[in-house]
Scaffold this motif. Structure first.
Motif, PDB file in Angstrom:
ATOM      1  N   GLY A   1       0.777  -1.232   0.000  1.00 12.00           N
ATOM      2  CA  GLY A   1       0.000   0.000   0.000  1.00 12.00           C
ATOM      3  C   GLY A   1       0.808   1.282   0.000  1.00 12.00           C
ATOM      4  N   PHE A   2       2.124   1.200  -0.204  1.00 13.98           N
ATOM      5  CA  PHE A   2       2.938   2.418  -0.303  1.00 13.98           C
ATOM      6  C   PHE A   2       2.658   3.102  -1.647  1.00 13.98           C
ATOM      7  N   GLU A   3       2.568   4.421  -1.625  1.00 15.20           N
ATOM      8  CA  GLU A   3       2.325   5.203  -2.836  1.00 15.20           C
ATOM      9  C   GLU A   3       3.543   6.049  -3.175  1.00 15.20           C
ATOM     10  N   VAL A   4       3.806   6.172  -4.462  1.00 16.70           N
ATOM     11  CA  VAL A   4       4.911   7.020  -4.918  1.00 16.70           C
ATOM     12  C   VAL A   4       4.470   8.472  -4.850  1.00 16.70           C
ATOM     13  N   LYS A   5       5.272   9.315  -4.199  1.00 20.87           N
ATOM     14  CA  LYS A   5       4.983  10.745  -4.110  1.00 20.87           C
ATOM     15  C   LYS A   5       5.736  11.487  -5.210  1.00 20.87           C
ATOM     16  N   LYS A   6       5.006  12.216  -6.017  1.00 15.59           N
ATOM     17  CA  LYS A   6       5.609  12.940  -7.128  1.00 15.59           C
ATOM     18  C   LYS A   6       6.136  14.306  -6.667  1.00 15.59           C
TER      19      LYS A   6
END
Length: 432
Positions: A123-128
């Motif tokens: 559930g980790f999301e890439v932060k732009k």
């Protein structure tokens, strides 16, 4: 293949963590956190390992700061990738850290990291649009107690840039001292041994102490000033106290050690019977070679009387350079005056006139004249006659006339004879 299992980290797992670390680097991925940080977190924070047939095949390490958690290290052995080990370790680590009340769990990855499936699966999301900056803190926590005991300190950054003018001296110190010490690996490739000890000499009040502090600030090293007059009261005697002080300095990772007026403990030896101070000089001569054997250290000795130093003290092999620090040049005097003139009055004061009139003044002389002018202006404002008496509004600040009058009443510290002797010493003693 027998299944792997996830368990808490045990101190005996250090070798396995080290192997995973080296394996990660061998694949071209440089971990964000240093090995020492990872190992420290393993033992002090939170860590789990994946084990297969008693072999460590994976590790996940985390730490928490308030409600923010960080994944410090995550690695799976090459032989066990694509088996879901990374995701399982992340889940186990998050479960162990959950009681801490974390609201966010984050991870930083090098841009060369290719395998990020484990993070996405958990559930980790890439932060732009994020940039990562870091700064290495030059003095570590375990040094602070030793530094405090020595009366040393970390000086603020920017002292080097605050020295106005003195371009020749600054460039020489930058090239000879700062550059090779700050780039020791590169210096070693070129066969340059970074300096370990230098002497700054020149007339009184020319800023030798200021330069020593600025060097420490520029390098971002600890600054320790040794005061022989204070050590003299030690029960062990001056020589013994000097030896003990330098033994404590050896516990620091990086340090600029400063001894002002070193002629007090490095006088010419001779005479019958030998004086007590000769034993102190002998002790200092023994200390310097040992000090030079320790990397990331610089001994800076300052003296107003270079000719009074023992001849063995300045010998090659003890001091790398013997550098003259003279009176402030025109640009330096302008910078010094601008520092002491109140900002509200600066635009109305003829600074170039003050600069011309103070040729031959030391920084201390200029400070004295500036304070004298400010005091005169304050008294005039407070004791003005008429309706303005006592109101404090009679003057907005010191004027050019106040400064010129103060300059005329200030005796220069450095006489013509001392200035001439300094020039002779540059030719006969300086080592640049």
């Amino acid at each position: 293949m027998a299944p792997f299992r996830i368990r808490d980290f045990h101190p005996d797992d250090i070798d396995g963590i080290l192997h995973l670390w080296e394996q990660m680097r061998a694949t071209g991925v440089e971990p964000v956190y240093g090995l020492s940080e990872v190992l420290a977190s393993c033992q002090q924070d939170h860590a789990v390992v994946a084990v297969h047939d008693d072999e460590i095949v994976g590790a996940a390490v985390g730490r928490a700061a308030h409600a923010q958690g960080w994944i410090v290290f995550l690695s799976t052995a090459v032989s066990h990738q694509r088996q879901g080990i990374g995701g399982r370790m992340l889940a186990a680590l998050e479960k162990r850290m959950a009681p801490l009340g974390l609201s966010k769990l984050s991870v930083l990855l090098p841009d060369t990291a290719l395998r990020v499936d484990a993070f996405r699966e958990q559930g980790f999301e890439v932060k732009k649009n994020l940039l990562y900056f870091e700064r290495q803190i030059p003095v570590q926590r375990n040094e602070l107690s030793a530094l405090s005991e020595l009366g040393g300190r970390i000086l603020p950054r920017g002292l080097w840039d605050s020295i106005g003018g003195m371009r020749a001296e600054k460039e020489l110190l930058e090239r000879r001292l700062v550059m090779p010490l700050a780039n020791s690996d590169l210096a070693d490739r070129f066969g340059v041994s970074p300096p370990s000890a230098v002497v700054l000499f020149g007339p009184p009040g020319t800023g030798k102490t200021t330069f020593a502090r600025a060097i420490a600030s520029r390098l971002e090293w600890s600054f320790v000033e040794v005061f022989p007059s204070r050590l003299a009261s030690d029960p062990a005697g001056l020589a013994g106290a000097l030896r003990e002080t330098f033994q404590k300095i050896a516990d620091l990772e990086h340090a600029v050690v400063f001894i002002d007026e070193v002629e007090e403990i490095a006088v010419q030896r001779g005479g019958e019977p030998p004086s007590a101070m000769q034993g102190v000089t002998n002790e200092l001569l023994k200390i310097i070679p040992t000090f030079r054997d320790q990397p990331n250290r610089l001994l800076v000795c300052a003296t107003n009387f270079i000719r009074s130093l023992d001849s063995a003290f300045l010998r090659h092999g003890r001091f790398d350079y013997v550098i003259p620090i003279g009176l402030p040049d025109q640009d330096a005097r302008e910078s010094i005056w601008s520092r002491y003139i109140p900002s509200d009055a600066l635009a109305e004061v003829d600074v170039p006139a003050l600069v011309r009139r103070t040729d031959g003044f030391s920084p201390a002389d200029i400070e004295y004249a500036a304070q004298k002018a400010s005091q005169a202006a304050l008294e005039r404002a407070l004791y003005a006659t008429g309706s303005e008496a006592g109101s404090g509004s009679a003057e907005s600040g010191p004027r050019t006339e106040d400064y010129l009058a103060a300059i005329g009443e200030t005796r220069a510290t450095v006489s013509d004879e001392v200035a001439a002797a300094f020039l002779e010493d540059i030719g006969s003693i300086a080592r640049l």
